[in-house]
Write a protein that holds these residues in place. Sequence first.
Motif, PDB file in Angstrom:
ATOM      1  N   GLU A 140       0.831  -1.192   0.000  1.00 36.12           N
ATOM      2  CA  GLU A 140       0.000   0.000   0.000  1.00 36.12           C
ATOM      3  C   GLU A 140       0.871   1.248   0.000  1.00 36.12           C
ATOM      4  O   GLU A 140       1.868   1.320   0.725  1.00 36.12           O
ATOM      5  N   VAL A 141       0.486   2.229  -0.807  1.00 38.05           N
ATOM      6  CA  VAL A 141       1.222   3.501  -0.849  1.00 38.05           C
ATOM      7  C   VAL A 141       0.263   4.628  -0.474  1.00 38.05           C
ATOM      8  O   VAL A 141      -0.759   4.821  -1.118  1.00 38.05           O
ATOM      9  N   ILE A 142       0.603   5.335   0.592  1.00 41.24           N
ATOM     10  CA  ILE A 142      -0.246   6.431   1.062  1.00 41.24           C
ATOM     11  C   ILE A 142       0.518   7.749   0.914  1.00 41.24           C
ATOM     12  O   ILE A 142       1.664   7.851   1.352  1.00 41.24           O
ATOM     13  N   ALA A 143      -0.140   8.738   0.293  1.00 45.80           N
ATOM     14  CA  ALA A 143       0.486  10.062   0.169  1.00 45.80           C
ATOM     15  C   ALA A 143      -0.095  10.978   1.231  1.00 45.80           C
ATOM     16  O   ALA A 143      -1.298  10.948   1.496  1.00 45.80           O
ATOM     17  N   ILE A 144       0.760  11.770   1.853  1.00 46.92           N
ATOM     18  CA  ILE A 144       0.278  12.699   2.885  1.00 46.92           C
ATOM     19  C   ILE A 144       0.773  14.102   2.574  1.00 46.92           C
ATOM     20  O   ILE A 144       1.900  14.282   2.115  1.00 46.92           O
ATOM     21  N   SER A 145      -0.103  15.091   2.797  1.00 50.11           N
ATOM     22  CA  SER A 145       0.367  16.466   2.671  1.00 50.11           C
ATOM     23  C   SER A 145      -0.252  17.305   3.777  1.00 50.11           C
ATOM     24  O   SER A 145      -1.398  17.073   4.201  1.00 50.11           O
ATOM     25  N   ILE A 146       0.517  18.261   4.224  1.00 46.16           N
ATOM     26  CA  ILE A 146       0.093  19.116   5.321  1.00 46.16           C
ATOM     27  C   ILE A 146       0.132  20.547   4.826  1.00 46.16           C
ATOM     28  O   ILE A 146       1.142  20.982   4.261  1.00 46.16           O
ATOM     29  N   GLY A 147      -0.947  21.280   5.058  1.00 47.82           N
ATOM     30  CA  GLY A 147      -0.952  22.677   4.623  1.00 47.82           C
ATOM     31  C   GLY A 147      -2.355  23.164   4.350  1.00 47.82           C
ATOM     32  O   GLY A 147      -3.334  22.619   4.885  1.00 47.82           O
ATOM     33  N   VAL A 148      -2.447  24.172   3.476  1.00 45.96           N
ATOM     34  CA  VAL A 148      -3.732  24.789   3.158  1.00 45.96           C
ATOM     35  C   VAL A 148      -4.574  23.822   2.321  1.00 45.96           C
ATOM     36  O   VAL A 148      -4.073  22.803   1.840  1.00 45.96           O
ATOM     37  N   THR A 149      -5.831  24.158   2.142  1.00 49.14           N
ATOM     38  CA  THR A 149      -6.758  23.222   1.494  1.00 49.14           C
ATOM     39  C   THR A 149      -6.278  22.795   0.099  1.00 49.14           C
ATOM     40  O   THR A 149      -6.477  21.656  -0.315  1.00 49.14           O
ATOM     41  N   GLN A 150      -5.570  23.695  -0.604  1.00 48.40           N
ATOM     42  CA  GLN A 150      -5.106  23.368  -1.966  1.00 48.40           C
ATOM     43  C   GLN A 150      -4.064  22.253  -2.011  1.00 48.40           C
ATOM     44  O   GLN A 150      -3.798  21.713  -3.078  1.00 48.40           O
ATOM     45  N   VAL A 151      -3.449  21.923  -0.891  1.00 47.95           N
ATOM     46  CA  VAL A 151      -2.443  20.850  -0.963  1.00 47.95           C
ATOM     47  C   VAL A 151      -3.103  19.516  -1.318  1.00 47.95           C
ATOM     48  O   VAL A 151      -2.429  18.562  -1.704  1.00 47.95           O
ATOM     49  N   GLN A 152      -4.440  19.479  -1.212  1.00 51.15           N
ATOM     50  CA  GLN A 152      -5.135  18.254  -1.630  1.00 51.15           C
ATOM     51  C   GLN A 152      -4.932  17.975  -3.126  1.00 51.15           C
ATOM     52  O   GLN A 152      -4.977  16.828  -3.550  1.00 51.15           O
ATOM     53  N   GLU A 153      -4.700  19.059  -3.903  1.00 52.09           N
ATOM     54  CA  GLU A 153      -4.407  18.846  -5.332  1.00 52.09           C
ATOM     55  C   GLU A 153      -3.117  18.040  -5.490  1.00 52.09           C
ATOM     56  O   GLU A 153      -2.989  17.211  -6.387  1.00 52.09           O
ATOM     57  N   THR A 154      -2.170  18.331  -4.632  1.00 47.45           N
ATOM     58  CA  THR A 154      -0.895  17.617  -4.706  1.00 47.45           C
ATOM     59  C   THR A 154      -1.081  16.155  -4.312  1.00 47.45           C
ATOM     60  O   THR A 154      -0.494  15.250  -4.918  1.00 47.45           O
ATOM     61  N   ILE A 155      -1.933  15.925  -3.315  1.00 49.53           N
ATOM     62  CA  ILE A 155      -2.248  14.541  -2.952  1.00 49.53           C
ATOM     63  C   ILE A 155      -2.908  13.846  -4.146  1.00 49.53           C
ATOM     64  O   ILE A 155      -2.562  12.715  -4.485  1.00 49.53           O
ATOM     65  N   ARG A 156      -3.837  14.575  -4.814  1.00 44.40           N
ATOM     66  CA  ARG A 156      -4.498  13.993  -6.006  1.00 44.40           C
ATOM     67  C   ARG A 156      -3.469  13.636  -7.083  1.00 44.40           C
ATOM     68  O   ARG A 156      -3.600  12.626  -7.754  1.00 44.40           O
ATOM     69  N   ASN A 157      -2.451  14.474  -7.238  1.00 39.67           N
ATOM     70  CA  ASN A 157      -1.401  14.152  -8.214  1.00 39.67           C
ATOM     71  C   ASN A 157      -0.749  12.823  -7.873  1.00 39.67           C
ATOM     72  O   ASN A 157      -0.488  11.999  -8.750  1.00 39.67           O
ATOM     73  N   ALA A 158      -0.467  12.643  -6.593  1.00 39.48           N
ATOM     74  CA  ALA A 158       0.177  11.393  -6.171  1.00 39.48           C
ATOM     75  C   ALA A 158      -0.763  10.217  -6.425  1.00 39.48           C
ATOM     76  O   ALA A 158      -0.338   9.144  -6.862  1.00 39.48           O
ATOM     77  N   LEU A 159      -2.063  10.437  -6.173  1.00 38.61           N
ATOM     78  CA  LEU A 159      -3.046   9.368  -6.413  1.00 38.61           C
ATOM     79  C   LEU A 159      -3.133   9.061  -7.909  1.00 38.61           C
ATOM     80  O   LEU A 159      -3.260   7.908  -8.314  1.00 38.61           O
ATOM     81  N   ALA A 160      -3.026  10.110  -8.716  1.00 41.54           N
ATOM     82  CA  ALA A 160      -3.082   9.917 -10.169  1.00 41.54           C
ATOM     83  C   ALA A 160      -1.846   9.172 -10.671  1.00 41.54           C
ATOM     84  O   ALA A 160      -1.901   8.422 -11.639  1.00 41.54           O
ATOM     85  N   MET A 161      -0.733   9.382 -10.009  1.00 43.45           N
ATOM     86  CA  MET A 161       0.460   8.611 -10.381  1.00 43.45           C
ATOM     87  C   MET A 161       0.282   7.139 -10.007  1.00 43.45           C
ATOM     88  O   MET A 161       0.894   6.261 -10.614  1.00 43.45           O
ATOM     89  N   GLY A 162      -0.536   6.874  -8.982  1.00 45.18           N
ATOM     90  CA  GLY A 162      -0.777   5.479  -8.621  1.00 45.18           C
ATOM     91  C   GLY A 162      -0.859   5.173  -7.133  1.00 45.18           C
ATOM     92  O   GLY A 162      -1.085   4.028  -6.746  1.00 45.18           O
ATOM     93  N   ALA A 163      -0.693   6.181  -6.278  1.00 51.00           N
ATOM     94  CA  ALA A 163      -0.813   5.935  -4.834  1.00 51.00           C
ATOM     95  C   ALA A 163      -2.235   5.483  -4.521  1.00 51.00           C
ATOM     96  O   ALA A 163      -3.173   5.805  -5.249  1.00 51.00           O
ATOM     97  N   ASP A 164      -2.395   4.706  -3.432  1.00 48.92           N
ATOM     98  CA  ASP A 164      -3.696   4.124  -3.124  1.00 48.92           C
ATOM     99  C   ASP A 164      -4.638   5.077  -2.413  1.00 48.92           C
ATOM    100  O   ASP A 164      -5.831   5.076  -2.660  1.00 48.92           O
ATOM    101  N   SER A 165      -4.105   5.846  -1.476  1.00 46.65           N
ATOM    102  CA  SER A 165      -4.968   6.756  -0.732  1.00 46.65           C
ATOM    103  C   SER A 165      -4.146   7.937  -0.241  1.00 46.65           C
ATOM    104  O   SER A 165      -2.923   7.942  -0.364  1.00 46.65           O
TER     105      SER A 165
END
Lengths: 249, 309
Positions: free
Chosen positions: A57-82
């Motif tokens: 399992e690969v989990i991406a985490i980001s801490i910061g303002v609400t827009q950092v969720q876009e960066t998490i989405r990028n990681a998910l789009a690359m293939g991370a699970d959650s």
Amino acid sequence: MKILVPVKRVVDYNVKVRVKNDESGIELDNVKMSMNPFDEIAVEEALRLKEKGIASEVIAISIGVTQVQETIRNALAMGADSGIFVEVNDTLEPLTVAKIIASIAKKENIDLMILGKQAIDDDMNATGQMISALLNWPQATFASKVEITDKTAKVSREVDGGTENIEITLPAIITTDLRLNEPRYASLPNIMKAKKKPINEIKVNDLKIDITQKLEILKVEEPSKREAGIMVKTVEELFDKLQNEAKVI
Amino acid sequence: MNVLVIAEHNNDEILPATLNAVNAAKQIGTVDLFVIGNDCQDVIDSGNKIEGLNKVLFCNNKVYENPLAENISTLIQSVSKDYTHIFFANTANGKNTAPRLAALLDVMIIPDVIEIIDHNTFKRPIYAGNAIATVRSSDTCKVITVRTTAFEKATFGEKEAAKIEILSSEITNLTKYISSELSKNERPELTAADIVVSGGRGLGSSENFQILEKLADKLGAAMGASRAAVDAGYVPNDWQVGQTGKVVAPDLYIAAGISGAIQHLAGMKDSKVIVAINKDEDAPIFTVSDYGLADDLFKAVPELEKLIK
Ligand SMILES: Cc1cc2nc3c(=O)[nH]c(=O)nc-3n(C[C@H](O)[C@H](O)[C@H](O)COP(=O)(O)OP(=O)(O)OC[C@H]3O[C@@H](n4cnc5c(N)ncnc54)[C@H](O)[C@@H]3O)c2cc1C
Ligand SMILES: Nc1ncnc2c1ncn2[C@@H]1O[C@H](COP(=O)(O)O)[C@@H](O)[C@H]1O
């Protein structure tokens, strides 16, 4: 094996940043933001370990303002699970980020964490080492090669004179150098799929971590400019300038 | 103010980066040096003669043969209560260990300091040197790495500082050193050289780099490179100059076949004199060069080399 990959949203590396007129920081309005390039390499490495059957399992985490969720989405789009999102609107420094990630890693029973060696905005090069200290885990920074067997990782590290090879016992921290791999692009179908992958939000208050900054930024200014130089026409002229004007050879 | 400087060395000799860190530390207060290593008596004996030191702490023990951050950071932590500041040079070792130590002490690391305003306040580059931040620390013990190119080197004198042996501390068995592949290098060390000759993708191959190496050898210079040249496999990794490679500030920096991306400029724009040779007259490298030559490097570099005696 569960891998946690911290990803940071930063000003894109192609942008020429501008200092704000009041010297309070960098101009961020209408500036292109991207995932920190070293973190793309970290995500890529985690995905390769999953594809080899080493990670489950690969989990991406980001801490910061609400827009950092876009960066998490990028990681998910690359293939991370959650993803895991921790909202913090105050200015963050590596020690705080490290405390937040360390506490989440414990709860999630993480076996391996892969981070970028350095965020290209603050150029701190600190968070991975700090998490290792807080969790009392081994650290392999500036990795250019990673081989995992069972509970150990053999890591080649880029050091000043060349390469150093070390072996660490998991759970552990690895930070990525540029030559570790060539990160993939997210394909369109994977970008679509990523929209359905879960991002869990964790409240920073629930973690009971003090987020006050210990290193306060008083001012951000332009670096001193170099005086404009000249163009020379010939190699002879260049040689003459170096010898007689600059007196450096 | 009591400052502890962690010595950068290779168990045989003190490396120049230590001398820059000592001089930076002197701006704050009384300076002690800490030599951690194995079979490093020569390092202790010469470290002892660096001008202006108060004491030299040392721990000469085979577990410190290779500097693993896990072990070094707990050892430094064991003496940290006597110090208001702990300084490292921002070498690969310093960057590896200092943040780990800072977290053990529950303080924020202050990386890559280029100027000391007062004992709490420092300047450091951010965004690849495109901005300079002034930062103020509220921590009781400040853990700092200094950008070596921003400070002069301390010199060696005759007077010897007192030596104090420190006992080894807790050792990890979770991290094991296996081996190093250090590139052989007869040239001066890149970050300490007076002249650096650097090549980029424009060189086209590792064979072609020899024309630059010839020039470097005539000048007694170190060799550097852009990331593109390293990535293409023309030259070893540790030649990379830039935001994420080494930072250099020699008297003379010659860039050939390098376009001048901001990440590259971050590592060399504080050089005293910059020469750029690039066939593209619009290459951004010319915006920072003192002397620019818009020409084919395969013609210009050998010509320049011939003119140098
Ligand atoms: C996160 C991140 C970190 C990075 N860190 C670094 C870093 O630390 N250091 C670094 O250098 N880069 C770094 N980069 C890469 C950087 O963005 C550039 O891609 C790189 O510096 C380009 O290298 P170059 O100038 O050799 O190649 P190019 O940009 O391809 O330039 C080659 C130049 O050679 C010239 N040329 C070609 N043939 C000739 C000839 N015959 N005669 C004369 N001139 C010729 C061309 O006109 C051109 O200007 C980083 C990038 C990222 C994303
Ligand atoms: N706010 C953040 N959220 C998630 N990861 C982060 C954050 N800040 C730093 N990191 C991680 O820590 C690495 C090093 O950052 P730094 O220590 O700030 O240079 C980055 O490459 C990320 O992997």
